[in-house]
Design a protein around this motif. Structure first.
Motif, PDB file in Angstrom:
ATOM      1  N   MET A  34      -2.821  27.150  79.744  1.00 31.33           N
ATOM      2  CA  MET A  34      -2.008  26.505  78.718  1.00 31.33           C
ATOM      3  C   MET A  34      -2.690  25.243  78.204  1.00 31.33           C
ATOM      4  N   GLY A  35      -2.511  25.000  76.920  1.00 28.24           N
ATOM      5  CA  GLY A  35      -3.095  23.808  76.330  1.00 28.24           C
ATOM      6  C   GLY A  35      -2.107  23.094  75.421  1.00 28.24           C
ATOM      7  N   TRP A  36      -2.388  21.822  75.207  1.00 31.70           N
ATOM      8  CA  TRP A  36      -1.654  21.020  74.222  1.00 31.70           C
ATOM      9  C   TRP A  36      -2.670  20.547  73.172  1.00 31.70           C
ATOM     10  N   PHE A  37      -2.283  20.677  71.927  1.00 31.72           N
ATOM     11  CA  PHE A  37      -3.075  20.205  70.806  1.00 31.72           C
ATOM     12  C   PHE A  37      -2.173  19.339  69.935  1.00 31.72           C
ATOM     13  N   ARG A  38      -2.787  18.565  69.037  1.00 34.45           N
ATOM     14  CA  ARG A  38      -1.978  17.760  68.142  1.00 34.45           C
ATOM     15  C   ARG A  38      -2.652  17.678  66.773  1.00 34.45           C
ATOM     16  N   GLN A  39      -1.810  17.453  65.772  1.00 35.21           N
ATOM     17  CA  GLN A  39      -2.317  17.310  64.406  1.00 35.21           C
ATOM     18  C   GLN A  39      -1.621  16.137  63.751  1.00 35.21           C
ATOM     19  N   ALA A  40      -2.415  15.145  63.401  1.00 39.82           N
ATOM     20  CA  ALA A  40      -1.907  13.977  62.697  1.00 39.82           C
ATOM     21  C   ALA A  40      -1.957  14.225  61.191  1.00 39.82           C
ATOM     22  N   GLU A  44      -7.356  17.216  61.075  1.00 41.85           N
ATOM     23  CA  GLU A  44      -7.387  18.538  61.671  1.00 41.85           C
ATOM     24  C   GLU A  44      -6.702  18.507  63.039  1.00 41.85           C
ATOM     25  N   ARG A  45      -6.228  19.669  63.431  1.00 44.72           N
ATOM     26  CA  ARG A  45      -5.639  19.779  64.750  1.00 44.72           C
ATOM     27  C   ARG A  45      -6.725  19.576  65.805  1.00 44.72           C
ATOM     28  N   GLU A  46      -6.371  18.848  66.863  1.00 44.56           N
ATOM     29  CA  GLU A  46      -7.352  18.513  67.891  1.00 44.56           C
ATOM     30  C   GLU A  46      -6.807  18.783  69.291  1.00 44.56           C
ATOM     31  N   PHE A  47      -7.736  18.995  70.191  1.00 46.02           N
ATOM     32  CA  PHE A  47      -7.415  19.235  71.590  1.00 46.02           C
ATOM     33  C   PHE A  47      -6.876  17.962  72.237  1.00 46.02           C
ATOM     34  N   VAL A  48      -5.847  18.118  73.077  1.00 53.59           N
ATOM     35  CA  VAL A  48      -5.291  17.003  73.841  1.00 53.59           C
ATOM     36  C   VAL A  48      -5.554  17.202  75.330  1.00 53.59           C
ATOM     37  N   CYS A  49      -5.098  18.331  75.864  1.00 57.96           N
ATOM     38  CA  CYS A  49      -5.286  18.611  77.288  1.00 57.96           C
ATOM     39  C   CYS A  49      -4.985  20.064  77.560  1.00 57.96           C
ATOM     40  N   ALA A  50      -5.365  20.518  78.754  1.00 61.52           N
ATOM     41  CA  ALA A  50      -5.147  21.914  79.120  1.00 61.52           C
ATOM     42  C   ALA A  50      -5.080  22.036  80.632  1.00 61.52           C
ATOM     43  N   ILE A  51      -4.533  23.173  81.066  1.00 61.69           N
ATOM     44  CA  ILE A  51      -4.354  23.409  82.503  1.00 61.69           C
ATOM     45  C   ILE A  51      -4.578  24.878  82.799  1.00 61.69           C
ATOM     46  N   TRP A  52      -5.219  25.142  83.922  1.00 66.90           N
ATOM     47  CA  TRP A  52      -5.442  26.506  84.372  1.00 66.90           C
ATOM     48  C   TRP A  52      -4.120  27.207  84.629  1.00 66.90           C
ATOM     49  N   ALA A 100      -5.066  33.866  77.547  1.00 60.49           N
ATOM     50  CA  ALA A 100      -5.217  34.784  78.672  1.00 60.49           C
ATOM     51  C   ALA A 100      -6.680  35.116  78.920  1.00 60.49           C
ATOM     52  N   ARG A 101      -7.570  34.423  78.241  1.00 64.45           N
ATOM     53  CA  ARG A 101      -8.982  34.772  78.352  1.00 64.45           C
ATOM     54  C   ARG A 101      -9.564  34.405  79.710  1.00 64.45           C
ATOM     55  N   SER A 102     -10.338  35.338  80.260  1.00 60.45           N
ATOM     56  CA  SER A 102     -10.989  35.057  81.532  1.00 60.45           C
ATOM     57  C   SER A 102     -12.122  34.056  81.332  1.00 60.45           C
ATOM     58  N   SER A 103     -12.829  34.184  80.212  1.00 62.12           N
ATOM     59  CA  SER A 103     -13.852  33.191  79.871  1.00 62.12           C
ATOM     60  C   SER A 103     -13.222  32.223  78.886  1.00 62.12           C
ATOM     61  N   TRP A 104     -12.702  31.165  79.397  1.00 65.79           N
ATOM     62  CA  TRP A 104     -11.828  30.282  78.641  1.00 65.79           C
ATOM     63  C   TRP A 104     -12.483  28.937  78.425  1.00 65.79           C
ATOM     64  N   PRO A 106     -11.280  25.503  77.216  1.00 71.80           N
ATOM     65  CA  PRO A 106      -9.974  24.878  76.995  1.00 71.80           C
ATOM     66  C   PRO A 106      -9.855  24.082  75.709  1.00 71.80           C
ATOM     67  N   THR A 107     -10.964  23.589  75.183  1.00 73.53           N
ATOM     68  CA  THR A 107     -10.875  22.746  73.991  1.00 73.53           C
ATOM     69  C   THR A 107     -10.983  23.539  72.696  1.00 73.53           C
ATOM     70  N   ILE A 108     -11.275  24.829  72.796  1.00 66.92           N
ATOM     71  CA  ILE A 108     -11.556  25.648  71.616  1.00 66.92           C
ATOM     72  C   ILE A 108     -10.295  26.370  71.158  1.00 66.92           C
ATOM     73  N   GLN A 109      -9.836  26.082  69.951  1.00 69.41           N
ATOM     74  CA  GLN A 109      -8.568  26.649  69.482  1.00 69.41           C
ATOM     75  C   GLN A 109      -8.552  28.173  69.378  1.00 69.41           C
ATOM     76  N   PRO A 110      -9.620  28.816  68.920  1.00 73.39           N
ATOM     77  CA  PRO A 110      -9.593  30.291  68.873  1.00 73.39           C
ATOM     78  C   PRO A 110      -9.459  30.941  70.247  1.00 73.39           C
ATOM     79  N   ALA A 111      -9.636  30.189  71.310  1.00 75.51           N
ATOM     80  CA  ALA A 111      -9.484  30.758  72.650  1.00 75.51           C
ATOM     81  C   ALA A 111      -8.026  30.979  73.012  1.00 75.51           C
ATOM     82  N   TYR A 112      -7.120  30.446  72.205  1.00 78.38           N
ATOM     83  CA  TYR A 112      -5.696  30.545  72.473  1.00 78.38           C
ATOM     84  C   TYR A 112      -5.067  31.625  71.595  1.00 78.38           C
TER      85      TYR A 112
END
Length: 125
Positions: A34-40, A44-52, A100-104, A106-112
């Motif tokens: 799971m990840g959190w992103f934000r857009q001001a 552009e939308r940017e990475f905030v944090c993520a967790i396995w 759900a990607r095994s090769s993940w 966390p900062t890359i939006q298309p990975a979600y």
């Protein structure tokens, strides 16, 4: 169908705290990173944090390290974002996302694969 629903946003003064919540349904939540992103506004939308999926590892953007904490409760299909020492530059719409990607990466939006609708956070000076 899969749904991610964020809540907990609002308006707060600089230095204050908020806790965002994201509840997932229609997916095996414990299998997803799971990840959190934000857009001001105007940015552009940017990475905030993520967790396995297991919660064993977490990742943070430099701008929030030491102030924000991501956690999850798989029994509740929920991921949290505790935000402390908020700054006006934290003002944005915050989105949670699931991968759900095994090769993940966390900062890359298309990975979600799945995204919530977002919740507004406004920090005033």
């Amino acid at each position: 169908q899969v749904q991610l629903v964020e809540s907990g946003g609002g308006s707060v003064q600089a230095g204050g705290s908020l806790r965002l919540t994201c509840v997932g349904s229609g997916l095996t939540f414990s299998s997803y990173h799971m990840g959190w992103f934000r857009q001001a506004p105007g940015k552009e939308r940017e990475f905030v944090c993520a967790i396995w999926w297991s919660g064993a590892n977490t990742y943070y953007a430099d701008s929030v390290t030491g102030r924000f904490t991501i956690s999850r409760d798989n029994a509740k299909n929920t991921v949290y974002l505790q935000m402390n020492s908020l700054k006006p530059e934290d003002t944005a719409v915050y989105y949670c996302a699931a991968s759900a990607r095994s090769s993940w990466s966390p900062t890359i939006q298309p990975a979600y694969t799945y995204w919530g609708q977002g919740t507004q956070v406004t920090v005033s000076s």
